[in-house]
Enzyme design. Structure first.
Site, short mmCIF file in Angstrom:
data_model
loop_
_atom_site.label_atom_id
_atom_site.label_comp_id
_atom_site.label_asym_id
_atom_site.label_seq_id
_atom_site.Cartn_x
_atom_site.Cartn_y
_atom_site.Cartn_z
N TYR A 175 16.16 31.17 6.55
CA TYR A 175 14.99 31.95 6.96
C TYR A 175 15.01 32.25 8.45
CZ TYR A 175 12.42 31.24 2.54
OH TYR A 175 12.01 31.27 1.24
N LYS A 231 0.84 -1.20 0.00
CA LYS A 231 0.00 0.00 0.00
C LYS A 231 0.88 1.25 0.00
CE LYS A 231 -0.43 -0.11 5.06
NZ LYS A 231 -1.32 -0.49 6.19
C1 LIG Z 1 -0.61 -1.46 6.90
C2 LIG Z 1 -1.26 -2.76 7.26
C3 LIG Z 1 -0.51 -3.95 7.35
C4 LIG Z 1 1.00 -3.95 7.32
O1 LIG Z 1 1.43 -3.50 8.57
P1 LIG Z 1 2.98 -3.37 8.96
O2 LIG Z 1 2.96 -2.95 10.38
O3 LIG Z 1 3.55 -2.35 8.06
O4 LIG Z 1 3.60 -4.71 8.75
C5 LIG Z 1 -1.19 -5.14 7.52
N1 LIG Z 1 -2.54 -5.15 7.65
C6 LIG Z 1 -3.29 -4.03 7.61
C7 LIG Z 1 -4.75 -4.10 7.76
C8 LIG Z 1 -2.67 -2.80 7.43
O5 LIG Z 1 -3.41 -1.68 7.40
#
Ligand SMILES: *Cc1c(COP(=O)(O)O)cnc(C)c1O
Length: 349
Positions: free
Chosen positions: A244, A35
């Protein structure tokens, strides 16, 4: 060239995947969470490499991300969508054979009516109160949903980065109570859950951050190196200011490098005057304010003129950088800017 170079070590991603895979029994399948563009590192490149090495289950947050991953992978691997089947998603879900994780009775109805026979999974809430059906809701629709043949039933742990937290056992018990005896593959664990041990592994795991070199997988190999080009170097006499709002004053005659990356590239302004960049192993302090496209770095102690300085690399990983501003490795990675030139190494063998 005034764009920074982000080097992504695909061999390290693969080594991390294999190490997490080796923590579970052969009966448990290890997937991969890609993702948010693989946490900023490039979903197409990461997913293609992992698929070439046998990974068959990928996870994304949204249908649009799933479409991009399908385009990269072609037919075959399953792509699960955490946010489920949203209004407007039907065509993409159907055409690209995505597997939405249905989160509510509304989504169940939408999916089964619009795409009967198309793959889907179910997401259950076991206490995190974020996504998924709650126990009562699930009980009401489970017979009908199970009859339609879900590919996967999953839930997500809220506190898996704290092994001693009572929430872990509580969610495990809730997940079991909601799913025991059902003849459907189950998934409860992301990276943190894998580390909690076999009770948490079930049939499929969903590591994300561990693949990309972040905590809580302490053994992870580092994946990202971020080198920022030096645009200009100037001598700044003692008493003059830099950047800045004049927040930094040279206390000695100094050499200041102006480096091409700023808060528009994900280097938060809160790194002003607190971050360190590296030339090889030599630390060089960031001085003054981070601006939109530039930062200024004190290179007085270097014996040579640097062409670039590293803000992520062997001497400062994502967690070390995260700690400086009170955030987590996940946020450092997902903030990595769109202007960086991403270079990929390895992943072939
Ligand atoms: C983001 C996510 C993961 C992966 O989690 P990590 O802590 O990055 O391994 C797995 N399951 C769900 C539902 C997530 O939202």
């Amino acid at each position: 060239m005034a764009t920074a170079s982000l080097r992504i070590d695909l061999d390290a991603v693969l080594a991390n995947w294999r190490a997490l895979d080796a923590m579970t029994s052969a009966a448990t399948e290890t997937g991969a969470v890609v993702k948010a563009n693989s946490y900023g590192l490039g979903a197409a490149q990461v997913a293609r490499m992992l698929a070439r090495h046998g990974v068959r289950k990928f996870f994304v947050a949204a249908t649009e991300e799933g479409a991009a991953v399908r385009q990269a992978l072609g037919e075959g691997p399953e792509i699960f969508v955490f946010s489920g089947h949203m209004a407007g998603d039907t065509e993409m879900v159907g055409d690209l054979a995505l597997t939405p994780m249905l989160n509510s009775v509304e989504q169940v109805t939408r999916h089964l009516e619009a795409l009967p026979g198309a793959p889907f999974g179910v997401q259950l809430d076991t206490g995190m109160n974020r996504l998924g059906m709650e126990a009562a809701e699930w009980q009401a629709v489970a017979p009908m949903v199970l009859g339609a043949g879900p590919k996967l039933i999953m839930s997500h742990l809220a506190c898996s980065d704290e092994p001693a937290h009572p929430m872990n056992a509580q969610q495990l018990a809730a997940f079991r109570a909601m799913t025991d005896g059902m003849d459907v593959p189950r998934s409860l664990s992301a990276t943190g859950g894998i580390l909690l041990g076999p009770d948490y592994h079930f049939d499929v795991t969903r590591p994300g951050i561990g693949l990309y070199g972040g905590l809580p997988f302490t053994e992870a190999q580092s994946v990202a190196t971020l080198s920022l080009p030096v645009v200009q170097i100037r001598d700044v006499p003692a008493g003059e200011t830099v950047g800045y709002s004049n927040t930094w004053t040279a206390s000695r005659d100094s050499r200041i490098a102006t480096v091409a990356a700023g808060y528009a590239d994900g280097l938060t302004r809160r790194l002003s005057s607190v971050a360190t960049l590296y030339h090889g192993a030599t630390p060089c302090p960031l001085v003054g304010r981070v601006s939109m496209d530039l930062i200024t770095v004190d290179v007085t102690d270097l014996t040579e003129v640097p062409r670039s300085l590293d803000i992520l690399g062997p001497h400062q990983g994502i967690e070390a950088l995260a700690e400086l501003t009170g955030t987590i490795g996940y946020e450092i990675l997902t903030s990595l800017g769109a202007r960086y030139q991403r270079h990929y190494a390895g992943g072939q063998a």
